[in-house]
Write an enzyme that holds these catalytic residues in place. Structure first.
Site, PDB file in Angstrom:
ATOM      1  N   LYS A  54       2.398  -5.298  20.932  1.00  0.00           N
ATOM      2  CA  LYS A  54       0.997  -5.737  20.963  1.00  0.00           C
ATOM      3  C   LYS A  54       0.035  -4.561  21.105  1.00  0.00           C
ATOM      4  O   LYS A  54      -1.012  -4.507  20.470  1.00  0.00           O
ATOM      5  CB  LYS A  54       0.795  -6.735  22.109  1.00  0.00           C
ATOM      6  CG  LYS A  54       1.608  -8.012  21.974  1.00  0.00           C
ATOM      7  CD  LYS A  54       1.382  -8.952  23.144  1.00  0.00           C
ATOM      8  CE  LYS A  54       2.024  -8.463  24.435  1.00  0.00           C
ATOM      9  NZ  LYS A  54       3.490  -8.433  24.385  1.00  0.00           N
ATOM     10  N   GLY A  55       0.407  -3.612  21.996  1.00  0.00           N
ATOM     11  CA  GLY A  55      -0.482  -2.487  22.267  1.00  0.00           C
ATOM     12  C   GLY A  55      -0.804  -1.694  21.020  1.00  0.00           C
ATOM     13  O   GLY A  55      -1.957  -1.301  20.793  1.00  0.00           O
ATOM     14  N   GLY A 104       8.028 -10.988  24.912  1.00  0.00           N
ATOM     15  CA  GLY A 104       7.380  -9.735  25.270  1.00  0.00           C
ATOM     16  C   GLY A 104       7.939  -8.550  24.505  1.00  0.00           C
ATOM     17  O   GLY A 104       8.923  -8.650  23.773  1.00  0.00           O
ATOM     18  N   ASP A 105       7.281  -7.414  24.669  1.00  0.00           N
ATOM     19  CA  ASP A 105       7.712  -6.138  24.070  1.00  0.00           C
ATOM     20  C   ASP A 105       7.661  -6.163  22.547  1.00  0.00           C
ATOM     21  O   ASP A 105       8.422  -5.455  21.881  1.00  0.00           O
ATOM     22  CB  ASP A 105       9.133  -5.769  24.529  1.00  0.00           C
ATOM     23  CG  ASP A 105       9.300  -5.837  26.032  1.00  0.00           C
ATOM     24  OD1 ASP A 105       8.483  -5.208  26.732  1.00  0.00           O
ATOM     25  OD2 ASP A 105      10.233  -6.516  26.507  1.00  0.00           O
ATOM     26  N   GLY A 155       3.297  -3.825  29.898  1.00  0.00           N
ATOM     27  CA  GLY A 155       3.709  -2.498  29.468  1.00  0.00           C
ATOM     28  C   GLY A 155       3.352  -2.287  28.014  1.00  0.00           C
ATOM     29  O   GLY A 155       4.200  -2.403  27.138  1.00  0.00           O
ATOM     30  N   HIS A 156       2.091  -2.008  27.746  1.00  0.00           N
ATOM     31  CA  HIS A 156       1.622  -1.837  26.371  1.00  0.00           C
ATOM     32  C   HIS A 156       1.606  -0.351  26.029  1.00  0.00           C
ATOM     33  O   HIS A 156       0.840   0.422  26.595  1.00  0.00           O
ATOM     34  CB  HIS A 156       0.230  -2.452  26.196  1.00  0.00           C
ATOM     35  CG  HIS A 156       0.218  -3.930  26.374  1.00  0.00           C
ATOM     36  ND1 HIS A 156      -0.929  -4.690  26.328  1.00  0.00           N
ATOM     37  CD2 HIS A 156       1.224  -4.809  26.595  1.00  0.00           C
ATOM     38  CE1 HIS A 156      -0.618  -5.973  26.510  1.00  0.00           C
ATOM     39  NE2 HIS A 156       0.681  -6.053  26.684  1.00  0.00           N
ATOM     40  N   GLN A 201       2.652 -10.007  28.288  1.00  0.00           N
ATOM     41  CA  GLN A 201       3.874 -10.802  28.164  1.00  0.00           C
ATOM     42  C   GLN A 201       3.867 -11.538  26.810  1.00  0.00           C
ATOM     43  O   GLN A 201       3.449 -10.965  25.833  1.00  0.00           O
ATOM     44  CB  GLN A 201       4.051 -11.742  29.361  1.00  0.00           C
ATOM     45  CG  GLN A 201       4.362 -11.032  30.672  1.00  0.00           C
ATOM     46  CD  GLN A 201       3.134 -10.481  31.363  1.00  0.00           C
ATOM     47  OE1 GLN A 201       2.121 -11.150  31.505  1.00  0.00           O
ATOM     48  NE2 GLN A 201       3.198  -9.241  31.772  1.00  0.00           N
TER      49      GLN A 201
END
Length: 423
Positions: free
Chosen positions: A14-15, A10-11, A38-39, A223
Site C-alpha cells: 500500500k505504501g 496486509g503487506d 508497516g508501510h 492492515q
C-alpha cells in the site's frame, strides 16, 4: 475522497502505491490502526518503514493527517519522526502533519498488557505485533482511555499515572519482570512534550472544510480487509475497522463523498500471525516465494506465511469495500515459475461450493486452477505491452474472475517499478 486499502492480510504494498499517487492529492489521511502498521517507502535507493505516519509525508506540498480512528503511541511517534528526519534531513513533518485531537493514546502499560496476553495460556494467542494496539482500542470501547486532546488538560499527568498504576497492579503478580513505573512514565511524558510541538485539531472539520474547498483527499488504510475487526477472519484480526466504511467513520467523512476505492493485492497471498489460511504452502514453492519476495514483516521481521492467490477471499474483500480498481503487486516474484496456482473456489465438507469467502470453516478445501507461468525479468519494463504473454493471460483471467479491472501492476520494489494497464 479516494481510498487506498489492502485486500488480503496486509503487506500488499500500500505504501508504495500511495507514495506514487499522493502527489495528485492535497491531503493524505490515515484512518485506522497505529504503530502496528508497516508501510515501506523508497527514496533515493533507500527504504524506510512508516508506522503511524501517512505515506504522503515525503510530499512537501501534501498535508498529512493522523485521523480520529487511529491510536497514537507518543513514544513510538517520537522515535518515528526522529528516524524520518535522520533518513531525510530536508523533511519538516511539523509543518505538514496534523493530528486528530480525538485519536486515542497508546499508554506504556498497553504494550506490557499486550505482551502478557500473547504469552498467557488463559488467552487466545493472536500473533499481534505487541504494540499495545488492541489494549488501546479495548480501553477506548470501555471508555477508560485518554485521547490526544487530553494532553492539554491540567489533570492529564495524574490521569495517566492512575491508569499506569492500575495496569501495573494487574501485571505485578507472578514472576514477571517489568520495567520500573518511573522509567516508563518518564519516557512517556517526554514523548508527550514532543507531541505538543505538532498541530492537533478536530481533523473531521479540517478534512470536510478541505473537501468543500475542492481539495482532494486520499484516505490511507493500514492492515487489510481480511483483518477487519468485524469482517475479517476473527479472532485472528486487527482491532480496528480496515474497510472503506472504516475510512468514513475513522475520518468523519460521509460515504457520499467517497470516489475511487483502490484495492491492493499481491499475485499470491501472505499472512503474519495465526488464523485460517486455506491456500497456505508448506513446500519448496512457498519457501522460494518467501525468499525471493523478501516476505518478512516490515515492522516485526517475522517470516510471513505464504499461499497461492485466494480469489474467493479477494472477491469478498472487493465486495465489502466496493473496490473500483485493483492494483496487483509482486507478480515479478512469480516470474520464472513453470506454473502458478490460483484458488477459484472452496469445496466444503458437505460437497457444496463456496465462491466468495466470508466466514469459512477450518476444513474448507481450496480448489486450485493451475496457470502457465511466465519467464523473463519484468522489473525493467516501461510499457504494459512489453509484458510476457503468459502474464497478460494471468491478468486477463483475474479481470474476468474479479469483475473489477486490474489497473496497475507493480513490477519490482522500486518506487517507479509500476505500470499503468489499459484495462
Amino acid at each position: 475522497m479516494d481510498i487506498v486499502l489492502g485486500l488480503q492480510w496486509g503487506d500488499e504494498g500500500k505504501g508504495k502505491f500511495i507514495d506514487l499517487i499522493s502527489e495528485d492529492y492535497d491531503i493524505t489521511a490515515r484512518f485506522n490502526g497505529g504503530a502496528n502498521a508497516g508501510h515501506s517507502i523508497e527514496r533515493n535507493g533507500k527504504r524506510i518503514t512508516l508506522k503511524s505516519l501517512p505515506s504522503g509525508i515525503f510530499m512537501k506540498d501534501v498535508q498529512n493527517v493522523i485521523g480520529t480512528g487511529t491510536v497514537l503511541d507518543p513514544v513510538s511517534f517520537r522515535n518515528e519522526i526522529l528516524n524520518l528526519q535522520k533518513f531525510d534531513g530536508s523533511l519538516e513533518p511539523e509543518k505538514n502533519l496534523v493530528i486528530s485531537q480525538k485519536a486515542h493514546l497508546v499508554l506504556p502499560t498497553h504494550r506490557l498488557l499486550d505482551v502478557f496476553m500473547e504469552e498467557n495460556p488463559d488467552y487466545t494467542t493472536i500473533g499481534t505485533t505487541k504494540n499495545g494496539i488492541a489494549q488501546a482500542y479495548s480501553n477506548k470501547i470501555l471508555r477508560q482511555n485518554l485521547r490526544v486532546g487530553d494532553i492539554e488538560s491540567p489533570d492529564f499527568k495524574n490521569r495517566v499515572i492512575h491508569i499506569l498504576e492500575r495496569g501495573y497492579r494487574f501485571l505485578a503478580g507472578g514472576d514477571r519482570v517489568l520495567p520500573s513505573l518511573e522509567e516508563i512514565s518518564s519516557e512517556f511524558f517526554e514523548a508527550i512534550d514532543f507531541l505538543k510541538t505538532f498541530k492537533r485539531t478536530e481533523t473531521e472539520i479540517f478534512l470536510n472544510k478541505a473537501l468543500s474547498e475542492g481539495k482532494k483527499v486520499l484516505a490511507e488504510g493500514s492492515q487489510a480487509a481480511m483483518l477487519d475487526i468485524d469482517h475479517g477472519t476473527y479472532p485472528y484480526v486487527t482491532s480496528s475497522s480496515t474497510t472503506a466504511a472504516g475510512a468514513s467513520s475513522g475520518l468523519g467523512i460521509s460515504p457520499k463523498k467517497v470516489g475511487e476505492i483502490f484495492g491492493i493485492a499481491k499475485a499470491y497471498c501472505t499472512r503474519v500471525g495465526n488464523g485460517i489460511f486455506p491456500t497456505e504452502l508448506f513446500d519448496q514453492a512457498g519457501e522460494e516465494i518467501r525468499d525471493k519476495g523478501h516476505e518478512f514483516g516490515s515492522n516485526t521481521g517475522r517470516p510471513r506465511r505464504i499461499g497461492w492467490l485466494d480469489l474467493p477471499a479477494l472477491r469478498y474483500a472487493i465486495m465489502i469495500n466496493g473496490v473500483t480498481q485493483v492494483i496487483l503487486t509482486k507478480a515479478d516474484i512469480l516470474s520464472g515459475m513453470k506454473s502458478v496456482a490460483v484458488c477459484t473456489h472452496y469445496e466444503l465438507e458437505d460437497g457444496t461450493l463456496e465462491m466468495t469467502a466470508g466466514t469459512l470453516p477450518e476444513n474448507a478445501r481450496p480448489v486450485l486452477k493451475t496457470l502457465e507461468g511466465w519467464e523473463g525479468d519484468i522489473s525493467t519494463l516501461k510499457n504494459a505491452f512489453e509484458l510476457p504473454e503468459k502474464l497478460k493471460d494471468f491478468l486477463f483471467f483475474l479481470n474476468n474472475e474479479l469483475g473489477v479491472p486490474v489497473t496497475y501492476l507493480s513490477t519490482g520494489p522500486g518506487r517507479q517499478q509500476i505500470l499503468k494497464l489499459n484495462s
